[in-house]
Design a protein around this motif. Sequence first.
Motif, PDB file in Angstrom:
ATOM      1  N   PRO A 194      24.530  39.779  36.309  1.00  0.00           N
ATOM      2  CA  PRO A 194      25.520  40.721  35.791  1.00  0.00           C
ATOM      3  C   PRO A 194      25.416  42.103  36.406  1.00  0.00           C
ATOM      4  N   HIS A 195      24.250  42.454  36.987  1.00  0.00           N
ATOM      5  CA  HIS A 195      24.133  43.773  37.602  1.00  0.00           C
ATOM      6  C   HIS A 195      24.942  43.852  38.893  1.00  0.00           C
ATOM      7  N   VAL A 196      25.329  42.679  39.431  1.00  0.00           N
ATOM      8  CA  VAL A 196      26.212  42.671  40.596  1.00  0.00           C
ATOM      9  C   VAL A 196      27.643  42.716  40.052  1.00  0.00           C
ATOM     10  N   ASN A 197      28.187  43.903  39.939  1.00  0.00           N
ATOM     11  CA  ASN A 197      29.487  44.100  39.309  1.00  0.00           C
ATOM     12  C   ASN A 197      30.604  43.832  40.324  1.00  0.00           C
ATOM     13  N   LEU A 198      31.092  42.591  40.304  1.00  0.00           N
ATOM     14  CA  LEU A 198      32.092  42.213  41.297  1.00  0.00           C
ATOM     15  C   LEU A 198      33.400  42.961  41.102  1.00  0.00           C
ATOM     16  N   ILE A 199      33.794  43.193  39.855  1.00  0.00           N
ATOM     17  CA  ILE A 199      35.029  43.935  39.608  1.00  0.00           C
ATOM     18  C   ILE A 199      34.928  45.334  40.207  1.00  0.00           C
ATOM     19  N   TYR A 200      33.773  45.951  40.041  1.00  0.00           N
ATOM     20  CA  TYR A 200      33.564  47.282  40.604  1.00  0.00           C
ATOM     21  C   TYR A 200      33.686  47.244  42.125  1.00  0.00           C
ATOM     22  N   PHE A 201      33.046  46.252  42.753  1.00  0.00           N
ATOM     23  CA  PHE A 201      33.116  46.124  44.203  1.00  0.00           C
ATOM     24  C   PHE A 201      34.551  45.908  44.666  1.00  0.00           C
ATOM     25  N   ILE A 202      35.258  44.993  43.976  1.00  0.00           N
ATOM     26  CA  ILE A 202      36.633  44.672  44.374  1.00  0.00           C
ATOM     27  C   ILE A 202      37.532  45.898  44.244  1.00  0.00           C
ATOM     28  N   ASP A 203      37.374  46.634  43.131  1.00  0.00           N
ATOM     29  CA  ASP A 203      38.159  47.854  42.931  1.00  0.00           C
ATOM     30  C   ASP A 203      37.921  48.864  44.048  1.00  0.00           C
ATOM     31  N   ARG A 204      36.672  48.986  44.440  1.00  0.00           N
ATOM     32  CA  ARG A 204      36.313  50.026  45.400  1.00  0.00           C
ATOM     33  C   ARG A 204      36.627  49.646  46.843  1.00  0.00           C
ATOM     34  N   GLU A 205      36.481  48.372  47.165  1.00  0.00           N
ATOM     35  CA  GLU A 205      36.552  47.960  48.554  1.00  0.00           C
ATOM     36  C   GLU A 205      37.900  47.363  48.960  1.00  0.00           C
ATOM     37  N   PHE A 206      38.732  46.995  47.987  1.00  0.00           N
ATOM     38  CA  PHE A 206      39.990  46.328  48.307  1.00  0.00           C
ATOM     39  C   PHE A 206      41.161  47.030  47.631  1.00  0.00           C
ATOM     40  N   SER A 207      42.344  46.677  48.082  1.00  0.00           N
ATOM     41  CA  SER A 207      43.555  47.219  47.468  1.00  0.00           C
ATOM     42  C   SER A 207      44.692  46.215  47.654  1.00  0.00           C
ATOM     43  N   GLY A 208      45.777  46.442  46.962  1.00  0.00           N
ATOM     44  CA  GLY A 208      46.964  45.620  47.140  1.00  0.00           C
ATOM     45  C   GLY A 208      46.793  44.188  46.694  1.00  0.00           C
ATOM     46  N   ASN A 209      47.444  43.274  47.426  1.00  0.00           N
ATOM     47  CA  ASN A 209      47.489  41.877  47.016  1.00  0.00           C
ATOM     48  C   ASN A 209      46.141  41.177  47.108  1.00  0.00           C
ATOM     49  N   VAL A 210      45.344  41.534  48.112  1.00  0.00           N
ATOM     50  CA  VAL A 210      44.047  40.876  48.226  1.00  0.00           C
ATOM     51  C   VAL A 210      43.149  41.275  47.056  1.00  0.00           C
ATOM     52  N   GLU A 211      43.257  42.510  46.587  1.00  0.00           N
ATOM     53  CA  GLU A 211      42.514  42.936  45.401  1.00  0.00           C
ATOM     54  C   GLU A 211      42.952  42.126  44.188  1.00  0.00           C
ATOM     55  N   CYS A 212      44.267  41.969  44.007  1.00  0.00           N
ATOM     56  CA  CYS A 212      44.785  41.198  42.871  1.00  0.00           C
ATOM     57  C   CYS A 212      44.327  39.747  42.945  1.00  0.00           C
ATOM     58  N   GLY A 213      44.330  39.180  44.158  1.00  0.00           N
ATOM     59  CA  GLY A 213      43.917  37.796  44.312  1.00  0.00           C
ATOM     60  C   GLY A 213      42.455  37.583  43.988  1.00  0.00           C
ATOM     61  N   LEU A 214      41.596  38.452  44.506  1.00  0.00           N
ATOM     62  CA  LEU A 214      40.163  38.333  44.234  1.00  0.00           C
ATOM     63  C   LEU A 214      39.859  38.525  42.751  1.00  0.00           C
TER      64      LEU A 214
END
Length: 295
Positions: A194-214
């Motif tokens: 749980p310390h690997v916060n994937l939502i946090y990573f996705i928010d920070r590193e991606f945008s647009g449709n690929v962010e929504c997909g992940l």
Amino acid sequence: MHLFWLTFFCCTPGEQLLFTRVFLTRTLTKQEDSLTPILHNYSIFVFIIGQDLIKDLKSELSGNVEELILALFMPSIYYDAWSLRHAMKGVGTQERVLIEILCTRTNQEIRDIVNCYRSEFGRDIEQDIRADTSGHFERLLISMCQGNRDENQNVDYQKAQEDAQRLYQAGEGRLGTDESCFNMVPLVVAFHYPHVNLIYFIDREFSGNVECGLKAILQCALNRPAFFAERLYYSMKGAGTDDSTLIRIIVTRSEIDLVQIKQVFTQMYQKTLASMISSDTSGDYRRLLLAIVGQ
């Protein structure tokens, strides 16, 4: 059911369509375990009468009622394939439809959808995706089309730890992002680290449709009913209603996890799904939706 057909054959064409609507409503209101009898009766109709009931319905119905009833008459895999085809057909692409289907279905469902897409529409879904999308979003959808995500519930903790480290190096541990690594890392990391916060990573590193997909992939791995509850809520929130999304989710999840979606919806938004549908829709359209959803 024999009485249904005896009565049906005695009706005029216009009465047959009305009778079909009543039959649909009453069948759904009974909360049967499956909508298969409806699809079975549709097949009998085409075989005996020599007509395509869907074509007749399209000629007599319109708007949201037409879309909902046609969706109910389509087998679920065909409906998903049909929705994907229409999301990429013509000018523009409905990326949210692609995400909702390709990023949320099981491996077997994905493989069945891909095969149905080819057999029913004579097209290769991967080629259509490449023609309508680009970049990392294209790569993500093509990856989803393979239907080979790891669905094993038995956790290899050593491998999960290695994946967590790879994820860190792909994002937080370096300047820029190695997006391919995000596509490859199994979501089991999210469960057991749980310390690997994937939502946090996705928010920070991606945008647009690929962010929504992940995010869709991650949310469905963690709590699939919550993902669909959120989609339903935002389809009706604010001015106007995204009726196609509302119809698509209710129909496709009606025999899978709609009961759980309703429960989560109430927990998340302090109101029932039925009450929100009642306030956002009207007429036969509302009655049919509520017959499927129940109270």
